[in-house]
Design an enzyme around this catalytic site. Structure first.
Site, short mmCIF file in Angstrom:
data_model
loop_
_atom_site.label_atom_id
_atom_site.label_comp_id
_atom_site.label_asym_id
_atom_site.label_seq_id
_atom_site.Cartn_x
_atom_site.Cartn_y
_atom_site.Cartn_z
N GLU A 8 -9.69 3.15 8.21
CA GLU A 8 -9.43 3.35 6.78
C GLU A 8 -10.61 2.72 6.03
O GLU A 8 -11.10 1.68 6.43
CB GLU A 8 -8.11 2.66 6.41
CG GLU A 8 -7.73 2.76 4.94
CD GLU A 8 -6.31 2.23 4.67
OE1 GLU A 8 -5.37 2.60 5.41
OE2 GLU A 8 -6.16 1.44 3.73
N TYR A 42 5.70 -0.78 8.01
CA TYR A 42 5.01 -0.24 6.83
C TYR A 42 5.99 0.54 5.94
O TYR A 42 5.91 0.50 4.72
CB TYR A 42 3.84 0.66 7.25
CG TYR A 42 3.22 1.39 6.10
CD1 TYR A 42 2.62 0.68 5.04
CD2 TYR A 42 3.23 2.78 6.02
CE1 TYR A 42 2.06 1.35 3.96
CE2 TYR A 42 2.66 3.45 4.96
CZ TYR A 42 2.08 2.74 3.93
OH TYR A 42 1.53 3.40 2.87
C1 3EB Z 1 -2.80 7.02 3.22
O1 3EB Z 1 -3.61 7.72 2.60
C2 3EB Z 1 -3.36 5.96 4.09
O2 3EB Z 1 0.54 1.95 1.07
O3 3EB Z 1 -0.69 1.01 -0.46
C3 3EB Z 1 -3.94 3.90 1.96
C4 3EB Z 1 -4.00 3.18 0.78
C5 3EB Z 1 -2.77 3.92 2.69
C6 3EB Z 1 -2.90 2.47 0.32
C7 3EB Z 1 -0.55 1.76 0.52
C8 3EB Z 1 -1.66 3.21 2.22
C9 3EB Z 1 -1.73 2.48 1.05
O4 3EB Z 1 -1.57 7.20 3.14
C10 3EB Z 1 -2.66 4.67 3.96
#
Ligand code: 3EB
Length: 350
Positions: free
Chosen positions: A334, A154
């Protein structure tokens, strides 16, 4: 300042229902996002012109597939036909106002490079076709928490994505769209995106540090997304809500506790929705009237998560539950959504 977008709507249905729709309905479909445990038979034969991402991800309720279709909501009698196109690995479908695109990029060893390539292709298309605003990205990749080249995958994705944003800073600017990023069992890097010609408004969450300002302990490049984007159309206000998890400030809250993470995530969703309502000066969006997509890391947490959502909302929950991996190892779920005002939105299962 351009005129507001005429209208856009979204609807979720089992995959098989798409083919059964009338041609006039298919002619309004800009694109689709399809989840299914098995990819077998997952081609919309009768609607091949709808750009679609196919995601191998099990549904956790009685349905076997869930497909989110984005529709141009002008009456078809008034609308010009949508136009299909392709550029490099991108397939897209557009109206004068909106462009929905899909791209899959094989990794060839380094996810970071695949991410940079995908995002560069998208940004080049934005320049070429003159759709300068991004409303939403949906990102899916295999083994999101795996480590290679000494970096979690990631985090590699974040480096590649950010490099592409920086390379196109003059055209894409500093705007960051709503997004989600999930891990799947297998498959290439797969991204869907919705672009337009009218500027959206980025919305942040007062309970959370902006993701693009996360400190370096979460990776060498911060994630490029906003907590939500707000779009005004002639028909309604639309709030694209990013994937939202149990993060307060920048910290992961309640590791290993699915119920507490669900509660924290709903507090975050409530906060970002309230933020949008405050920007609009009116309570346009209501948490209790939104159709959610809930990604759960471990299928066995389904009833814990669903029960906590019902408890929090004080009643039935409109949602689809999907098994997927979340971008921090400690995160168990999520939740994302698109909210429409007035509260009577068109999203829901048929
Ligand atoms: C967060 O709040 C959770 O990398 O595009 C949520 C929405 C999250 C989008 C992205 C990652 C992404 O960090 C993870």
């Amino acid at each position: 300042m351009s005129l507001p977008i005429t209208g856009i709507e979204t609807i979720c249905m089992p995959f098989a229902n798409i083919e059964q729709q009338e041609q006039s309905w298919k002619d309004k479909a800009l694109g689709a996002i399809c989840f299914s445990a098995s990819l077998i038979d997952m081609k919309i034969e009768g609607a091949a012109e709808i750009p679609t991402i196919y995601l191998q991800a099990p549904l956790l309720d009685e349905n076997e597939t869930s497909t989110e279709v984005w529709l141009n909501s002008l009456a078809s009698s008034q609308a010009k036909p949508l136009v299909n196109g392709a550029k490099n690995a991108i397939q897209y479908r557009l109206s004068d106002e909106l462009l929905f695109g899909v791209i899959t990029v094989p990794e060839n060893g380094v996810l970071q490079n695949a991410a940079e390539s995908a995002y560069r292709q998208i940004f080049a298309l934005m320049e070429e076709m003159d759709y300068p605003y991004i409303y939403r990205f949906w990102n899916y990749m295999a083994d999101i928490n795996g480590i290679s080249h000494e970096l979690e995958r990631y985090r590699q994705f974040n480096v590649g994505r950010k490099n592409a944003f920086l390379a196109y800073a003059t055209s894409v600017g500093t705007q960051l769209p709503a997004a989600c990023a999930l891990g799947l069992e297998s498959g290439p890097l797969t991204i869907a995106f919705l672009l337009g010609r009218q500027a959206p408004i980025a919305v942040e969450n007062p309970r959370q540090i902006s993701a693009y300002e996360y400190p370096e302990e979460y990776g060498p490049r911060a994630p490029s997304f906003s907590r939500a984007t707000l779009l005004h159309t002639e028909q309604n206000e639309i709030l694209f809500i990013s994937g939202t998890a149990s993060i307060v400030g920048h910290l992961t809250m309640h590791p290993l506790d699915a119920v507490a993470q669900t509660n924290e995530t709903l507090e975050n969703l409530d906060a970002v929705i309230n933020e949008a309502n405050q920007m609009l000066g009116e309570k346009k969006f209501d948490l209790r009237n939104i159709y959610f997509r809930v990604y759960i890391r471990s299928a066995s947490d389904l009833s814990l998560v669903r029960n906590e959502m019902e408890r929090y909302m004080g009643g039935a929950v409109k949602a689809v539950f999907i098994q997927a991996d979340i971008c921090r190892k400690e995160l168990l779920l999520e939740i994302e959504a698109t909210a429409f005002s007035p509260a009577s939105n068109h999203m829901g299962a048929i």
